[in-house]
Design an enzyme around this catalytic site. Sequence first.
Site, PDB file in Angstrom:
ATOM      1  N   LYS A  41       0.897  -1.133  -0.034  1.00 37.82           N
ATOM      2  CA  LYS A  41      -0.027  -0.023   0.210  1.00 37.82           C
ATOM      3  C   LYS A  41       0.720   1.322   0.137  1.00 37.82           C
ATOM      4  O   LYS A  41       2.148   1.308   0.364  1.00 37.82           O
ATOM      5  CB  LYS A  41      -0.826  -0.094   1.359  1.00 37.82           C
ATOM      6  CG  LYS A  41      -0.131   0.157   2.544  1.00 37.82           C
ATOM      7  CD  LYS A  41      -1.060  -0.103   3.704  1.00 37.82           C
ATOM      8  CE  LYS A  41      -0.169  -0.116   4.987  1.00 37.82           C
ATOM      9  NZ  LYS A  41      -0.971  -0.296   6.401  1.00 37.82           N
ATOM     10  N   ARG A 142     -10.843   0.222  14.713  1.00 37.11           N
ATOM     11  CA  ARG A 142     -10.451   1.039  13.567  1.00 37.11           C
ATOM     12  C   ARG A 142     -11.716   0.337  12.493  1.00 37.11           C
ATOM     13  O   ARG A 142     -12.822   0.287  12.683  1.00 37.11           O
ATOM     14  CB  ARG A 142      -9.338   1.109  12.943  1.00 37.11           C
ATOM     15  CG  ARG A 142      -9.011   2.273  12.385  1.00 37.11           C
ATOM     16  CD  ARG A 142      -7.360   2.276  12.053  1.00 37.11           C
ATOM     17  NE  ARG A 142      -6.848   1.129  11.115  1.00 37.11           N
ATOM     18  CZ  ARG A 142      -5.752   1.019  10.755  1.00 37.11           C
ATOM     19  NH1 ARG A 142      -4.632   1.545  11.056  1.00 37.11           N
ATOM     20  NH2 ARG A 142      -5.348  -0.254  10.092  1.00 37.11           N
ATOM     21  N   TYR A 276      14.641  30.275   7.050  1.00 35.26           N
ATOM     22  CA  TYR A 276      13.632  31.176   7.496  1.00 35.26           C
ATOM     23  C   TYR A 276      13.618  31.060   9.046  1.00 35.26           C
ATOM     24  O   TYR A 276      13.752  30.206   9.788  1.00 35.26           O
ATOM     25  CB  TYR A 276      12.367  30.431   7.106  1.00 35.26           C
ATOM     26  CG  TYR A 276      12.153  30.468   5.732  1.00 35.26           C
ATOM     27  CD1 TYR A 276      12.212  31.680   4.985  1.00 35.26           C
ATOM     28  CD2 TYR A 276      11.499  29.258   4.959  1.00 35.26           C
ATOM     29  CE1 TYR A 276      11.877  31.533   3.416  1.00 35.26           C
ATOM     30  CE2 TYR A 276      11.453  29.282   3.745  1.00 35.26           C
ATOM     31  CZ  TYR A 276      11.535  30.496   3.060  1.00 35.26           C
ATOM     32  OH  TYR A 276      11.135  30.451   1.527  1.00 35.26           O
ATOM     33  N   MET A 324      10.459  24.239   2.077  1.00 35.29           N
ATOM     34  CA  MET A 324       9.649  23.364   1.207  1.00 35.29           C
ATOM     35  C   MET A 324      10.561  22.726   0.279  1.00 35.29           C
ATOM     36  O   MET A 324      10.483  21.498   0.220  1.00 35.29           O
ATOM     37  CB  MET A 324       8.941  24.247   0.383  1.00 35.29           C
ATOM     38  CG  MET A 324       7.960  23.362  -0.437  1.00 35.29           C
ATOM     39  SD  MET A 324       6.730  24.388  -1.495  1.00 35.29           S
ATOM     40  CE  MET A 324       5.571  25.261  -0.328  1.00 35.29           C
TER      41      MET A 324
HETATM   42  C1  LIG Z   1      -0.521  -1.545   6.843  1.00 31.26           C
HETATM   43  C2  LIG Z   1      -1.012  -2.731   7.241  1.00 31.26           C
HETATM   44  C3  LIG Z   1      -0.277  -3.983   7.319  1.00 31.26           C
HETATM   45  C4  LIG Z   1       1.055  -3.862   7.513  1.00 31.26           C
HETATM   46  O1  LIG Z   1       1.923  -3.313   8.697  1.00 31.26           O
HETATM   47  P1  LIG Z   1       3.241  -3.302   9.058  1.00 31.26           P
HETATM   48  O2  LIG Z   1       3.174  -2.701  10.440  1.00 31.26           O
HETATM   49  O3  LIG Z   1       3.908  -2.425   8.249  1.00 31.26           O
HETATM   50  O4  LIG Z   1       3.869  -4.660   8.696  1.00 31.26           O
HETATM   51  C5  LIG Z   1      -0.862  -5.230   7.564  1.00 31.26           C
HETATM   52  N1  LIG Z   1      -2.256  -5.186   7.665  1.00 31.26           N
HETATM   53  C6  LIG Z   1      -3.057  -3.968   7.407  1.00 31.26           C
HETATM   54  C7  LIG Z   1      -4.507  -4.283   7.643  1.00 31.26           C
HETATM   55  C8  LIG Z   1      -2.617  -2.851   7.413  1.00 31.26           C
HETATM   56  O5  LIG Z   1      -3.142  -1.823   7.192  1.00 31.26           O
END
Ligand SMILES: *Cc1c(COP(=O)(O)O)cnc(C)c1O
Length: 384
Positions: A41, A142, A276, A324
Amino acid sequence: MTETPPPRRARAEIDLGALRANVRTLRARVAPHAQVMAVVKADAYGHGAVRCARAALDAGAGWLGTATPHEALALRAAGITEADARILCWLWTPGDPWADGVEAGLDMSVSGMWALREAVEAARATGKRARVQLKADTGLGRNGCQPADWPELVGEALKAEGRGLLEITGLWSHFACADEPGHPSIASQLDVFHTMLEHAEKAGVEPEVRHIANSPATLTLPETHFDLVRPGIAMYGVSPSPELGTSADFGLRPVMTLAASIALVKRVPAGHGVSYGHHYVTEQETHLGLVPLGYADGIPRHASGRGPVLVGDRVRRVAGRVAMDQFVVDLGSDTVEPGAEALIFGPGDRGEPTAEDWARAADTIAYEIVTRIGARVPRVYLNG
Ligand SMILES: *Cc1c(COP(=O)(O)O)cnc(C)c1O
């Protein structure tokens, strides 16, 4: 037409050899029957989703995981077929392309009734069974289905499966505190998961895979591995938490090296304000080096005055604010030629800082450091 050469300014080197080795290391930690889902992801945590997905598959991952369906569909569009990998995506929003997901043979996570209805409609529209994985909220609070709502979700999914519309391919959940050794929520989530699995299986679900383990659980909690583990950060060679250990402790090697070319070196007198707000003022006559990376590239502004950078043979601190597009390091009596390499972070072999060092400097986690490296920084792949 000639292609514009990649900018000299900065690059993120992605060591695919390290990524493959990390996947093999993770595979060796799980039971032979358990599969590895490579979580890619957020553009593979900033490393480049397609290249990293392919490297992970080469090293024996059987599944890919993404958050959004668009990320999963992009992997299919890049040529990763159903024969190459199953892909689970888990962050669906009403109106998302469920039918495209069915057509692409994605495994689609379902956490509630609205999502189940969308999956069923997509199956009807395409004439193809939708692969769904039911997600349990075992305590994270969640995404996922609450235990009280689980019987209804499981019951309705089974009915749709009976009508040939769905295939329930998995039952799964996610930990809240797997990176905190001994945290009581780990055992409690595992208990709830067992109960929810038992309910679903007694009702008639025959899941291909049951899974709950992210990187910290993959590395430290073998009792959570079930049929599949879902490592993300560990695959990129970064430790999930300093509390658990360093990446080297787990035999993992950081995959990303962020490097820049020093854009300007100049001598300035004592008492000169830098960047800055003039939060840094030179104590004596000194040399300043300009690093052409800023917060638009993912250099955290929170690391102003603190972030470490290897220039020449020494680690220097960011002098003054990160802007930036650029920040400054104080080279003292040293000078380097313009164009000299500045290593922001990497595996650490050459004395450069690591993403974990930047996380500490910016009061955040190393996940955020690698993931936020911006699109303006080209990824350069090594050992493909
Ligand atoms: C991001 C994620 C993972 C991987 O998590 P890590 O801590 O990076 O290994 C696994 N399962 C779900 C549902 C996630 O959102």
